[in-house]
Design a protein around this motif. Structure first.
Motif, PDB file in Angstrom:
ATOM      1  N   ARG A 127       0.912  -1.228  -0.063  1.00  0.00           N
ATOM      2  CA  ARG A 127       0.079   0.040  -0.006  1.00  0.00           C
ATOM      3  C   ARG A 127       0.828   1.288  -0.043  1.00  0.00           C
ATOM      4  O   ARG A 127       0.397   2.421   0.032  1.00  0.00           O
ATOM      5  N   PHE A 128       2.084   0.901   0.200  1.00  0.00           N
ATOM      6  CA  PHE A 128       2.908   2.167   0.007  1.00  0.00           C
ATOM      7  C   PHE A 128       3.028   3.174  -1.202  1.00  0.00           C
ATOM      8  O   PHE A 128       3.092   2.422  -2.136  1.00  0.00           O
ATOM      9  N   SER A 129       2.940   4.466  -1.068  1.00  0.00           N
ATOM     10  CA  SER A 129       2.932   4.954  -2.475  1.00  0.00           C
ATOM     11  C   SER A 129       4.466   5.264  -3.030  1.00  0.00           C
ATOM     12  O   SER A 129       5.547   4.887  -2.187  1.00  0.00           O
ATOM     13  N   ASP A 130       4.644   5.608  -4.206  1.00  0.00           N
ATOM     14  CA  ASP A 130       5.955   5.784  -4.814  1.00  0.00           C
ATOM     15  C   ASP A 130       6.799   6.753  -3.628  1.00  0.00           C
ATOM     16  O   ASP A 130       8.063   6.469  -3.459  1.00  0.00           O
ATOM     17  N   GLN A 131       6.194   7.964  -3.201  1.00  0.00           N
ATOM     18  CA  GLN A 131       7.018   8.622  -2.500  1.00  0.00           C
ATOM     19  C   GLN A 131       7.545   8.194  -1.387  1.00  0.00           C
ATOM     20  O   GLN A 131       8.490   8.415  -0.568  1.00  0.00           O
ATOM     21  N   GLU A 132       6.722   7.363  -0.403  1.00  0.00           N
ATOM     22  CA  GLU A 132       6.886   6.579   0.626  1.00  0.00           C
ATOM     23  C   GLU A 132       8.069   5.575   0.591  1.00  0.00           C
ATOM     24  O   GLU A 132       9.122   5.477   1.447  1.00  0.00           O
ATOM     25  N   ILE A 133       7.991   4.943  -0.706  1.00  0.00           N
ATOM     26  CA  ILE A 133       9.163   4.169  -0.986  1.00  0.00           C
ATOM     27  C   ILE A 133      10.389   4.979  -1.095  1.00  0.00           C
ATOM     28  O   ILE A 133      11.542   4.773  -0.740  1.00  0.00           O
ATOM     29  N   PHE A 173      -1.901 -13.016  -2.902  1.00  0.00           N
ATOM     30  CA  PHE A 173      -1.393 -11.558  -2.868  1.00  0.00           C
ATOM     31  C   PHE A 173      -1.993 -10.661  -4.197  1.00  0.00           C
ATOM     32  O   PHE A 173      -1.800 -11.258  -5.008  1.00  0.00           O
ATOM     33  N   GLU A 174      -2.165  -9.531  -3.591  1.00  0.00           N
ATOM     34  CA  GLU A 174      -2.975  -8.551  -4.669  1.00  0.00           C
ATOM     35  C   GLU A 174      -2.297  -7.180  -4.631  1.00  0.00           C
ATOM     36  O   GLU A 174      -2.536  -6.430  -3.668  1.00  0.00           O
ATOM     37  N   PRO A 175      -1.255  -6.765  -5.293  1.00  0.00           N
ATOM     38  CA  PRO A 175      -0.804  -5.403  -5.172  1.00  0.00           C
ATOM     39  C   PRO A 175      -1.803  -4.493  -5.031  1.00  0.00           C
ATOM     40  O   PRO A 175      -2.542  -4.459  -6.148  1.00  0.00           O
ATOM     41  N   GLN A 176      -1.598  -3.555  -4.364  1.00  0.00           N
ATOM     42  CA  GLN A 176      -2.461  -2.301  -4.434  1.00  0.00           C
ATOM     43  C   GLN A 176      -1.913  -0.982  -3.796  1.00  0.00           C
ATOM     44  O   GLN A 176      -0.734  -1.300  -3.027  1.00  0.00           O
ATOM     45  N   ARG A 177      -2.410   0.103  -3.710  1.00  0.00           N
ATOM     46  CA  ARG A 177      -1.866   1.339  -3.043  1.00  0.00           C
ATOM     47  C   ARG A 177      -3.051   1.712  -2.181  1.00  0.00           C
ATOM     48  O   ARG A 177      -4.203   1.473  -2.235  1.00  0.00           O
ATOM     49  N   PHE A 178      -2.491   2.330  -1.101  1.00  0.00           N
ATOM     50  CA  PHE A 178      -3.409   2.842   0.012  1.00  0.00           C
ATOM     51  C   PHE A 178      -4.211   3.970  -0.739  1.00  0.00           C
ATOM     52  O   PHE A 178      -3.973   5.146  -1.221  1.00  0.00           O
ATOM     53  N   LYS A 179      -5.611   3.980  -0.449  1.00  0.00           N
ATOM     54  CA  LYS A 179      -6.415   4.960  -0.973  1.00  0.00           C
ATOM     55  C   LYS A 179      -7.274   5.345   0.299  1.00  0.00           C
ATOM     56  O   LYS A 179      -8.344   4.611   0.870  1.00  0.00           O
ATOM     57  N   PRO A 180      -7.413   6.650   0.573  1.00  0.00           N
ATOM     58  CA  PRO A 180      -8.255   7.165   1.678  1.00  0.00           C
ATOM     59  C   PRO A 180      -9.600   7.316   1.401  1.00  0.00           C
ATOM     60  O   PRO A 180     -10.062   7.366   0.247  1.00  0.00           O
ATOM     61  N   GLU A 181     -10.573   7.027   2.331  1.00  0.00           N
ATOM     62  CA  GLU A 181     -11.986   7.015   2.196  1.00  0.00           C
ATOM     63  C   GLU A 181     -12.187   8.531   2.384  1.00  0.00           C
ATOM     64  O   GLU A 181     -12.071   9.125   3.174  1.00  0.00           O
ATOM     65  N   GLN A 182     -12.986   8.867   1.118  1.00  0.00           N
ATOM     66  CA  GLN A 182     -13.377  10.178   0.859  1.00  0.00           C
ATOM     67  C   GLN A 182     -14.345  10.626   1.796  1.00  0.00           C
ATOM     68  O   GLN A 182     -14.171  12.031   2.090  1.00  0.00           O
ATOM     69  N   ASP A 183     -15.224   9.777   2.492  1.00  0.00           N
ATOM     70  CA  ASP A 183     -16.142  10.298   3.400  1.00  0.00           C
ATOM     71  C   ASP A 183     -15.670  10.166   4.831  1.00  0.00           C
ATOM     72  O   ASP A 183     -16.465  10.380   6.036  1.00  0.00           O
ATOM     73  N   ARG A 184     -14.461  10.000   4.997  1.00  0.00           N
ATOM     74  CA  ARG A 184     -14.066   9.744   6.246  1.00  0.00           C
ATOM     75  C   ARG A 184     -12.756  11.019   6.550  1.00  0.00           C
ATOM     76  O   ARG A 184     -12.405  11.506   5.644  1.00  0.00           O
ATOM     77  N   GLY A 191      -4.944   6.990  10.355  1.00  0.00           N
ATOM     78  CA  GLY A 191      -5.076   5.773  11.177  1.00  0.00           C
ATOM     79  C   GLY A 191      -5.347   4.369  10.347  1.00  0.00           C
ATOM     80  O   GLY A 191      -4.615   3.556  10.561  1.00  0.00           O
ATOM     81  N   ALA A 192      -6.164   4.685   9.489  1.00  0.00           N
ATOM     82  CA  ALA A 192      -5.954   3.336   8.494  1.00  0.00           C
ATOM     83  C   ALA A 192      -4.998   3.129   7.699  1.00  0.00           C
ATOM     84  O   ALA A 192      -4.445   1.846   7.748  1.00  0.00           O
ATOM     85  N   PHE A 193      -4.127   4.108   7.385  1.00  0.00           N
ATOM     86  CA  PHE A 193      -2.869   3.838   6.664  1.00  0.00           C
ATOM     87  C   PHE A 193      -1.795   3.154   7.849  1.00  0.00           C
ATOM     88  O   PHE A 193      -1.264   2.219   7.511  1.00  0.00           O
ATOM     89  N   LEU A 194      -1.711   3.721   8.991  1.00  0.00           N
ATOM     90  CA  LEU A 194      -0.752   3.309   9.957  1.00  0.00           C
ATOM     91  C   LEU A 194      -1.068   1.784  10.494  1.00  0.00           C
ATOM     92  O   LEU A 194      -0.303   0.923  10.669  1.00  0.00           O
ATOM     93  N   VAL A 195      -2.410   1.609  10.635  1.00  0.00           N
ATOM     94  CA  VAL A 195      -2.895   0.263  10.898  1.00  0.00           C
ATOM     95  C   VAL A 195      -2.825  -0.748   9.836  1.00  0.00           C
ATOM     96  O   VAL A 195      -2.312  -2.002   9.843  1.00  0.00           O
ATOM     97  N   GLU A 196      -3.420  -0.475   8.682  1.00  0.00           N
ATOM     98  CA  GLU A 196      -3.606  -1.468   7.444  1.00  0.00           C
ATOM     99  C   GLU A 196      -2.043  -1.504   6.499  1.00  0.00           C
ATOM    100  O   GLU A 196      -2.171  -2.634   5.935  1.00  0.00           O
TER     101      GLU A 196
END
Length: 296
Positions: A127-133, A173-184, A191-196
């Motif tokens: 789930r890490f972004s390119d910038q986080e990498i 395993f399915e590669p994916q990137r973290f996507k914030p929930e727009q209604d949260r 917190g979702a990023f740090l936990v998940e």
């Protein structure tokens, strides 16, 4: 149950042999712009701490050098050893490119194409972004080289048949990137990023099936058979609230290790706190607590 696991892994091994070890992963192409990104060392060091890199890849009990290789991780499959991640070119990652690093962290594949065992939580780091990498890479490049070979994994047959992991990755395993929930809100999504992603909390707090994959139908319900023979409690919102946790108490426990009733969180969670969450900002600890205590 153990016999059934053995049969299943033997079957995976036979299939992998029959297909000549052809990779069966769902991994996607490495982002072409990675090498052009400027990493931030401070952000990368913070993310490495939040992600458990230092705790796992440093044998602190033996007085080991930072990131030069972790303590034995004993599991029902055998003993795993976290490898040397220092800048040493022969025994660490000093000869890697940032693309190699991204592929390892987000796709579970070494520079020479070998799949990593899921004891390395790339299923979450995907789930890490390119910038986080790029930030992580910048931070790791500052770690002094330690000329210390990584220890070989000590796994019993058929778990030591690494080629079968290609099929495991294809199944689970399915590669994916973290996507914030727009209604949260921002705190929830942090917190979702740090936990998940970074904290990979489900790796210990979710049971696994016979092939070592997380049982998604029982997420956060706790697990037995953790490394060292321990168990973890349920940490979904209902379970936490039933045990009397609130955001303030949980955030404080993530810093101090002290529960609302004055007890101390020990064992594996004690290490997570001591080497990880205790170093996070107050806001990030609140974000973790907010996410865990939120209905989803």
């Amino acid at each position: 149950m153990r016999r059934m696991m053995l049969r299943l892994f033997i079957l995976l091994g036979v299939v992998a042999i029959g297909w000549g070890g052809v990779a069966m992963t769902n991994t996607g192409p490495t982002s072409p712009g990675l090498a052009k990104l400027e990493g931030n060392v401070a952000r990368g060091a913070y993310l490495a701490r939040a992600s458990g890199c230092i705790a796992c890849h440093t044998n602190m009990e033996a007085g080991g050098n930072p990131l030069a290789g972790g303590a034995p991780l004993e599991t029902r499959y055998g003993t795993f050893y976290a490898p040397n991640l220092t800048a040493d070119e022969n025994h660490g990652i000093g000869a890697w490119s940032i693309e190699d690093f991204a592929r390892a962290v987000r796709e579970g594949e070494s520079p020479n194409g070998d799949p990593y065992y899921p004891a390395f939580p790339y299923r979450f780091y995907t789930r890490f972004s390119d910038q986080e990498i790029a930030d992580l890479w910048a931070a790791f490049r500052t770690v002094p080289a330690v000329e210390q070979p990584s220890k070989e994994q000590e796994l019993s047959f058929p778990f030591n048949f690494r080629a079968a992991l290609h099929l495991w990755q294809g199944l689970y395993f399915e590669p994916q990137r973290f996507k914030p929930e727009q209604d949260r809100g921002e705190l929830y999504n942090r917190g979702a990023f740090l936990v998940e992603a970074a904290g990979h909390c489900a790796a210990c707090h979710t049971p696994r099936n016979l092939l070592g994959a997380l049982d998604e139908d029982q997420q956060w319900t706790g697990a037995d058979g953790l490394p060292g023979g321990g168990a973890s409690p349920a940490i979904h919102a209902d379970a936490l609230k039933q045990r009397g946790w609130n955001v303030q108490d949980l955030a404080y426990a993530l810093r101090s290790g002290i529960t609302p009733d004055g007890d101390v969180l020990g064992a594996s969670m004690g290490e997570v706190i001591q080497q990880g969450t205790a170093f996070l900002s107050d806001e990030d600890r609140r974000a973790i607590a907010t996410y865990l205590l939120s209905e989803r």
